[in-house]
Write an enzyme that holds these catalytic residues in place. Structure first.
Site, PDB file in Angstrom:
ATOM      1  N   CYS A   1       0.832  -1.206   0.000  1.00  0.00           N
ATOM      2  CA  CYS A   1       0.000   0.000   0.000  1.00  0.00           C
ATOM      3  C   CYS A   1       0.868   1.259   0.000  1.00  0.00           C
ATOM      4  O   CYS A   1       2.091   1.211   0.050  1.00  0.00           O
ATOM      5  CB  CYS A   1      -0.943  -0.040   1.201  1.00  0.00           C
ATOM      6  SG  CYS A   1      -2.378   1.049   1.045  1.00  0.00           S
TER       7      CYS A   1
ATOM      8  N   SER B   1      -5.338  11.880  -2.144  1.00  0.00           N
ATOM      9  CA  SER B   1      -5.100  10.522  -2.604  1.00  0.00           C
ATOM     10  C   SER B   1      -4.653  10.567  -4.056  1.00  0.00           C
ATOM     11  O   SER B   1      -4.992  11.494  -4.808  1.00  0.00           O
ATOM     12  CB  SER B   1      -6.393   9.718  -2.495  1.00  0.00           C
ATOM     13  OG  SER B   1      -6.335   8.558  -3.282  1.00  0.00           O
TER      14      SER B   1
END
Length: 559
Positions: free
Chosen positions: A125, A474
């Site tokens: 991640c 993001s």
């Protein structure tokens, strides 16, 4: 070739005054013969709670298998992770960026404390990869990064989906543009299994940067999570550490300023995440390399944006892999002098040598545009400065949302308040949504603003409003957005002085961001500024808020 292959581990394995250490190593199954061989740490960021990481412990065992083929000692250990997709829009998101430093600290700690001769980090991640990179820079022992790979596309009613599809479905729901059945259908089918978010979001951006830095094997960034190629890569990484240790080829001997410039150029071509700015600044600090926002501005100005990848485009990383992957893109860049091919890599060869036998991108592919027909002549990453951001801010401007916006400030002291306002349809065309007190100290933890930006896009306001923040975005964010505004509001930065109704101008052509009030009014507000208080911090976030630097320096904690 180095004659001493166990120069670190010999402190515990060969010193006769360390019998307790040797007894413990015998207890885990190592023989006297094993103790004469290198100890290789295999750091897995695997955990069950996130598709990006759920398969990494299995991949770590494949890496161990590769190390074992040399009859060397591969020793797996674990570190933490935080799922951005799960924590997004909640108080848990404050822990995401701090997790990068916890990951780096933990890898550094285990490798130094256990006297390992090398490190292979298995990551998945967003913060796993920069955390591992920071650890490699600090340790400077032979090392490789293995990326867990991209997730397969989801599908619902014939449409390809990814995790951002679920976020944007919420905006459509608020705008009554999607039925409850279809909303649930998107959510249920967006993420079909293991792997990191499928577009050119932060995970795939950082994986691509790592390949350009030379710290993973070729195709490491684009091999999908559920592929034979990923399994083979893991085994080969375990084998490759032998050559690195034998030749004492350490990360700082591989990575140079030119390597970072290659990474920035690649993520510019790909339309990568703004988070790469934060992370590469912090990684460069760990490698003792001078990298600044000005370097991003300089490289972005001369590098075209070519990739039609999500979130701004149509395609996913798996689509790109089928057409030649990241090596295919780098081969194209090398042919057009957009890459320095002389940089070293973990293969022991230069980038150009690695790419020599790589097939070019398929002539019929539509993902990467020709260099002479770019999506945008210059990069999407814009470093903005002005009276609102004296130290700088980072914008992601692909050109699809325009390059100039002037509007009326609508100010929110925190993301949750802004999310409520968007859900109530309070945001109107022409607004500049200001979300402040979400910086590295103010958040604390500089949370990502995917929930509000996705809601804005889902509501059909993506080209009609702008959003600015001292938080970050993001990799899945798109629209007219500016983040990393520095100094942050918590430190008394100009963002703290903005009031509802002020006019704000964002100019991505001249790279400026301006609060249009008089100098007298600006100084008056500055004189009356009172730091915002009220957040009661404990533990990790309290320590982080005390240690963290400005976003303009990469949010480092060891300055």
């Amino acid at each position: 070739m180095s004659e001493l292959l166990n120069k670190y581990s010999q402190v515990v394995t060969q010193d006769p005054t360390q019998p307790a250490a040797q007894a413990m190593l015998h207890a885990i199954g190592l023989s006297d013969d094993d103790l004469k061989k290198p100890l290789v740490g295999i750091a897995s960021t695997g955990f069950e709670g996130n598709p990006c990481n759920m398969h990494l412990n299995d991949l770590a065992q494949q890496v161990k298998k590769g190390v074992g083929q040399h009859h060397w000692n591969g020793l797996v250990f674990n570190t933490i992770g935080v799922s951005d997709g799960i924590s997004m829009g909640t108080p848990g998101m404050r822990y995401s960026l701090p997790s990068r430093d916890i990951i780096a600290d933990s890898m550094e700690t285990v490798v130094n404390a256990q006297a390992y001769d090398g490190l292979i980090a298995v990551t998945g991640c967003d913060k796993n990869m920069p955390g591992a990179l920071i650890a490699l820079g600090r340790l400077d022992r032979p090392g490789i990064i293995v990326y867990g790979g991209t997730i397969a596309p989801g599908c619902y009613k014939g449409e390809k989906l990814d995790v951002v599809s679920a976020f944007e479905a919420l905006g459509k729901k608020h705008a009554n543009d999607i039925s409850e059945e279809d909303f649930k259908g998107v959510v249920a089918n967006a993420c079909p299994g293991p792997g990191a978010c499928g577009g050119m979001y932060t995970a795939n951006t950082m994986a691509s940067a790592i390949e350009a830095l030379g710290l993973c094997l070729p195709f490491g960034a684009s091999n999908p999570a559920n592929s034979k190629e990923k399994i083979n890569e893991c085994v080969e990484a375990g084998k490759a550490i032998k050559q690195l240790i034998e030749n004492d080829l350490t990360p700082k001997k591989i990575v140079t300023k030119a390597s970072f410039e290659n990474a920035i150029a690649l993520i510019t071509v790909l339309g990568g995440s703004t988070n790469a700015v934060l992370h590469l600044l912090a990684v460069a600090h760990a490698f003792d390399i001078d990298l600044s926002l000005e370097d991003f501005a300089r490289i972005s100005a001369k590098t075209p944006y070519l990739a039609d990848l999500k979130p701004s485009g149509k395609f996913l990383m798996e689509d790109l892999h089928l057409q030649g992957g990241i090596p295919g893109v780098m081969k194209l860049m090398l042919e057009h002098d957009l890459l320095d091919g002389s940089c070293m890599t973990v293969t022991g060869k230069t980038l150009a040598e690695n790419l020599d036998n790589i097939s070019p991108l398929d002539d019929n592919q539509e993902i990467i545009h020709p260099v002479d027909k770019p999506l945008k002549n210059s990069g999407h990453l814009r470093i903005l400065k002005g009276n609102l951001a004296p130290e700088g801010a980072v914008a992601k401007i692909t050109g699809k949302e325009g390059e100039f916006f002037e509007g009326t400030a609508r100010v929110y002291d925190g993301e949750f308040i802004a999310n409520d306002a968007i859900a109530k349809n309070e945001i109107q065309e022409g607004d500049v949504v200001v979300i402040r007190y979400e910086g590295p100290k103010g958040g604390p933890g500089m949370p990502e603003m995917l929930k509000p930006t996705s809601a804005i896009m889902g509501a059909g306001l993506g080209k009609k409003v702008a959003l600015i923040t001292d938080g970050r975005f993001s990799g899945g964010t798109h629209g007219f957005v500016v983040g990393h505004i520095s100094p942050e509001a918590q430190d008394g930065g100009p963002l703290a002085l903005v009031q509802d109704g002020d006019t704000i101008t964002i100019d991505a052509i001249n790279n400026s961001i301006t609060l249009k009030i008089s100098e007298e009014e600006f100084e008056k507000r500055k004189a009356n500024f009172q730091p915002k208080t009220g957040k009661i911090l404990k533990g990790t976030l309290k320590k982080y808020a005390k240690l963290v630097s400005s976003a303009s320096l990469g949010c480092i904690t060891d300055q």
